[in-house]
Design a protein around this motif. Sequence first.
Motif, PDB file in Angstrom:
ATOM      1  N   VAL A 173       5.099   4.890   2.316  1.00  0.00           N
ATOM      2  CA  VAL A 173       5.595   6.195   2.748  1.00  0.00           C
ATOM      3  C   VAL A 173       6.117   6.116   4.176  1.00  0.00           C
ATOM      4  O   VAL A 173       7.191   6.647   4.489  1.00  0.00           O
ATOM      5  CB  VAL A 173       4.496   7.256   2.609  1.00  0.00           C
ATOM      6  CG1 VAL A 173       4.890   8.532   3.306  1.00  0.00           C
ATOM      7  CG2 VAL A 173       4.234   7.529   1.158  1.00  0.00           C
ATOM      8  N   LYS A 196       0.851  -1.203   0.000  1.00  0.00           N
ATOM      9  CA  LYS A 196       0.000   0.000   0.000  1.00  0.00           C
ATOM     10  C   LYS A 196       0.883   1.248   0.000  1.00  0.00           C
ATOM     11  O   LYS A 196       1.891   1.291   0.692  1.00  0.00           O
ATOM     12  CB  LYS A 196      -0.872   0.013   1.244  1.00  0.00           C
ATOM     13  CG  LYS A 196      -2.109  -0.825   1.083  1.00  0.00           C
ATOM     14  CD  LYS A 196      -3.026  -0.606   2.255  1.00  0.00           C
ATOM     15  CE  LYS A 196      -4.054  -1.703   2.314  1.00  0.00           C
ATOM     16  NZ  LYS A 196      -4.367  -2.086   3.675  1.00  0.00           N
ATOM     17  N   PRO A 197       0.468   2.268  -0.733  1.00  0.00           N
ATOM     18  CA  PRO A 197       1.260   3.495  -0.739  1.00  0.00           C
ATOM     19  C   PRO A 197       1.452   4.063   0.665  1.00  0.00           C
ATOM     20  O   PRO A 197       2.511   4.607   0.972  1.00  0.00           O
ATOM     21  CB  PRO A 197       0.427   4.450  -1.594  1.00  0.00           C
ATOM     22  CG  PRO A 197      -0.516   3.632  -2.345  1.00  0.00           C
ATOM     23  CD  PRO A 197      -0.671   2.336  -1.663  1.00  0.00           C
ATOM     24  N   SER A 198       0.419   3.932   1.506  1.00  0.00           N
ATOM     25  CA  SER A 198       0.545   4.539   2.833  1.00  0.00           C
ATOM     26  C   SER A 198       1.632   3.844   3.643  1.00  0.00           C
ATOM     27  O   SER A 198       2.433   4.495   4.315  1.00  0.00           O
ATOM     28  CB  SER A 198      -0.779   4.467   3.567  1.00  0.00           C
ATOM     29  OG  SER A 198      -1.246   3.152   3.584  1.00  0.00           O
TER      30      SER A 198
END
Lengths: 434, 488
Positions: free
Chosen positions: B221, B216-218
């Motif tokens: 990051v 997931k991008p979250s």
Amino acid sequence: MDGKQTPAIEALTHLRSKICNRNSIFSFSSDAPDSNYNKLKFIVSNSVTEACNNSVLLLGSRGCGQVEVLDLVLEDLKAEYPEIISVVRLDGVLHSDDNCAIKEIAKQLCSENQLLFSKMASSDDNTQFMMAVLREYGLAHKTVVFILDEFDLFAQGKQRLLYSLLDAMQSVSSQAVVIGMSCRLDADQLLEKRVRSRFSHRKLLFLPSSKEDILRLLKHILTLPEDSMFPRDYVITFNKKLHNMFEEAKFKEILDTLLDADSSVHHVLNFLFVAVCNMNLESGYLSVENFKTALLSIQRPYKLDSLQGCSVLELYILACMKRLEDKEQNSYNFNSVMTEYKHIHDSYRISDYYARNVSLRAFEHLLQRELISFGDSRGQNQSIEFRPVKLLISSHELLQGLKLYRSCPALLQKLMTGELNKMKAHLVDVEMID
Amino acid sequence: MDKENSGQVTKRTTRASASSTPSKNTLSNQEEFEDMDKENSPQVTKRTTRASASTTPSKNTLPNQEEFEDMDKENSPQVKKRTTRASASTTPSKNTTDYRPPSLLDNLVFREQQSIISQDELFSTFPGRKCQILELLRLFGPINSSLLPIFLYGGPSSGKTSIVLHIFKHLKRPFIYASCRTCHNPRLLFESVLNQLLLHRKDSSNAYSSAKRCDKPSDFVNMLRESLMEVINSLRVNSKKSGLKESGEQGIGGMVYIIFDNMELVRDWDKDSVIISMLFKLYDILKMPEVGLIFISNNSPDTYHLNTGSVEPIPIHFPEYTEDDLYQIFLRNQRDPKLYSSFLDVVLKDSCKITRCIDELSTYFRLLFEKYCEPLSGIGRVPNQDMKSKLYMHLKPHVTPSLNEVFRVPSCLALELKENKEKVGKKRNMRRLGDGVVPDDIDFHMSVSAKYLLISTFLASRNPATLDAALFDSAGGGDNTNRKRRRK
């Protein structure tokens, strides 16, 4: 470059880090009484001191400093009221999925309060945890600030997150602020009815800065501080040259062209960054030329550039497509383009005529360059030749590109300007005489 | 040695990824190989383009390519050394014996003493690219200076990736390279970046798994921020320790650069362009001035239509090579420059009208040059004017057929089904039938029913999927969904 750091290199590093640190840039625009900074600070500090809930939207086009101003406000308030403000940051790009967002909130709340975050917790657990924390915060008279960047993306699905956050705002026991940021001015219209009725409809609009503001900003950023590690006489000459330059007509012209295209602060910062990078390290001072090259490299005519990269054959194909469009043929594919190409070849006896295979490859190149594209997304298992295509470049751009093109065949230009009809008439005449 | 380590990291990634999706593995492996080549030796530019030329699917390129590699080996000892290294790194047994605890600086920087390249060398390695190199050097600036995100764009084989990698070699600063072609989905991309940051290597001891699972991008990051913090801290410590010693020469510094190559491919990954806006916004999300982001793409920034818009990074254009540049590039590493230049005089101008893409031209020229040399008995003779025109006459009839051969575009179907070579062969035959071209004779025996099957698969592949369902689904799949829709 030798090991010894000259003042020019130090100044360059200083300026670069100043430009890259965006928060400090906006700090200087915060003194006006009706500035967004003060309004936002009032809203948040109100909630901190009066123990009430608030919600606000920061709207405005990208790069106008919503994030930076908010950061400044929070920084100042945290200094003013230490240890009673917690911040939870979400970003629509990352957390548009509700479960993911709730999880992230729980995680940030945990790390804020030195609690252990369980990865296994379900979304329901996390929501309950959030509510419990909000209640506790309310009892302890501490404030949570929820920051939702790219607010419009949170409004995509069922808006469960927004609902539960804004619903929690309705209770007396909690003490929180929800701050949404979006580049869509209609962001609050995207909300469902049940969500919208719980939203306070406070909106702050961030506008691109005026030219005077930008000029002040430039001075603020580029002026070297006098009380620093730089040699004193260097700083004085640097600043003097800079201020002389700001007065020059040439510089004003450059600035106008820049701001005509986009006057958001981020755009200006990009421009400044390139200009500073172009600084001549030997002389060590900024000149108008630096800004001129920066402008050229920031505002590129992308389509024209990519036309310059085309080969002659590709230009022919583009010209053929243009002709087909002029004939008001609204749907065409590679085969019809080839017919047109052959037609041109037959009637004007052009020397650059290539076989179908070769042209197809050139056609593919054009697709890759995105000067043309498929007309629809249907029929993806069809071969390229049969799918309808369209031009992604205006005839004006095409004409301009042809004019700039080195060694462009004269015939090609005539094809575009419509002089050909005359020529054709002439050819017919010649044939008649023969 | 250090370099070999870093090479392995990337290499490994592809392998693992290849095993997960068999369809793309040929392509991605090759690409990664190219990347490695580019990283490893300063004088391979020419060769890499050649290798990439073999992606243009014409049959006769493959054997030729091998030939060229042989030639290169003979030519320069340095290249030979490199090849053996690359091959060594592919055998897993050797890796384990070579294994050393990885240290940060060894892995993220090119660190071989002999491979330090000067600025002049950079210019001479990339003819016609002086402007771009200077601009990039200016943007990267002196050591420890922060960088706003930059965006390099230009057509294929215009030297974007290799120039950036060589510049990092020249500057000796830590960087991370992730190509969106080898990492063909978000998860692979994220994990590849994290693996490099965490100095994790996929090998048999960890069953070729990544350091962290992340799709997931979250999550990405968060993890990226953590690991970047670590790296930056250790860089800071390191620069303090060796600050006195290394202040004389440039290198390392406190910045970490992340390079995302082939950005244009990300646009096809997801419909709502979340990943691409995330990557473009990464600088604002991370808020770490010590991180420099570099995007490389075939397409100009204006082709990235995002529904939410974004602040544009600083664009740097790599224009197509001009005719003179091409002339210089093709003359590099030639065994017989004089002969080749007379050959180029004849062909280059005309072929530039068709394409200026190096990899296509090099395939084409290779074919033509063989033909061109045919009348010459021994190589090494300098052709005089007389001979030149003779050679030209000999060459002329070959131009059009080889053009057709080289620039043939394989059908879309063939591309899709490339994983099964045999099938593709059959399909092609079928396609030719469809186009009304005389079919090639099938040179192997096939039973009648197999032929029928082939024809029906072909027909089925041309039909929309819904039609199939309506015709062949016994439950009448299409009808059911329609009814449901109506009820809604």
